[in-house]
Design a protein around this motif. Structure first.
Motif, short mmCIF file in Angstrom:
data_model
loop_
_atom_site.label_atom_id
_atom_site.label_comp_id
_atom_site.label_asym_id
_atom_site.label_seq_id
_atom_site.Cartn_x
_atom_site.Cartn_y
_atom_site.Cartn_z
N GLN A 286 118.62 13.89 -47.82
CA GLN A 286 119.18 13.82 -49.21
C GLN A 286 118.11 13.20 -50.26
O GLN A 286 117.86 13.51 -50.99
CB GLN A 286 120.37 12.73 -49.17
N ILE A 287 117.55 11.93 -49.68
CA ILE A 287 116.62 11.54 -50.41
C ILE A 287 115.36 12.38 -50.81
O ILE A 287 115.04 12.36 -51.66
CB ILE A 287 116.14 9.89 -49.78
N ASN B 17 122.09 12.02 -56.47
CA ASN B 17 123.03 10.88 -56.25
C ASN B 17 124.17 11.17 -55.50
O ASN B 17 125.18 10.12 -55.11
CB ASN B 17 123.18 10.03 -57.50
N LYS C 202 113.92 13.78 -54.49
CA LYS C 202 112.70 13.30 -54.83
C LYS C 202 111.94 14.46 -55.44
O LYS C 202 111.21 14.36 -56.23
CB LYS C 202 111.59 12.63 -53.88
N ARG D 35 120.79 11.37 -44.59
CA ARG D 35 120.59 10.46 -45.71
C ARG D 35 119.05 10.64 -46.13
O ARG D 35 118.75 10.83 -47.25
CB ARG D 35 120.81 9.02 -45.50
#
Length: 149
Positions: free
Chosen positions: A104-105, A134, A109, A101
């Motif tokens: 992914q973030i 998302n 960004k 995760r």
């Protein structure tokens, strides 16, 4: 990304990029390594140096309070690596759901900045799809845009 990457150096054996995490637990030596999976496909591993074993390990959680800077460093190393090896592709998979995760973030960004030069695919457990900030992916495949078709 609003956070700055830590300075990093490629070690003499050219096996990994070293940098230091600086946070609430002090200074922790970290590294990013690339290991060959197949022709021109390399796995990225984010590692911590274990002073007891004198080895780099990928299953520790340092909780040093500087995760944004570490993720900025991972992205900077990926860009540097692909500049040095433009024909290679990088597979990035977290060793836990939480680390995945974070990847992914971090990718989300910088997506607006890197999407002109890089193509990033995400594996959703069934197929590789074009990365969406998302989305929910288990792995990521990153390459110069002209290499993934």
């Amino acid at each position: 990304m609003q956070y700055e990457a830590y300075p990093f150096v490629l070690n003499e054996a050219e096996t990994h990029y070293k940098f230091e995490s600086i946070g609430k637990r002090g200074v922790i030596e970290k590294a990013i390594s690339f290991s060959k999976l197949s022709i021109d496909v390399y796995n990225l591993a984010l590692l911590d140096f274990d002073p007891v074993t004198q080895n780099y390990i990928d299953d520790s959680v340092t909780d040093n309070g500087d995760m944004p800077e570490i993720m900025a460093t991972v992205i900077a190393v990926i860009l540097n690596y692909l500049n040095e090896h433009p024909a290679r592709r990088i597979v990035l998979t977290g060793n836990s759901k939480s680390r995945n995760r974070l990847y992914q973030i971090a990718i989300g960004k910088v997506w607006e900045v890197v999407q002109e030069d890089l193509q990033i695919l995400g594996f959703n457990g069934v197929e590789w799809l074009t990365f969406e900030p998302n989305g929910s992916f288990e792995s990521f495949l990153i390459a110069r845009k002209f290499l993934i078709s």
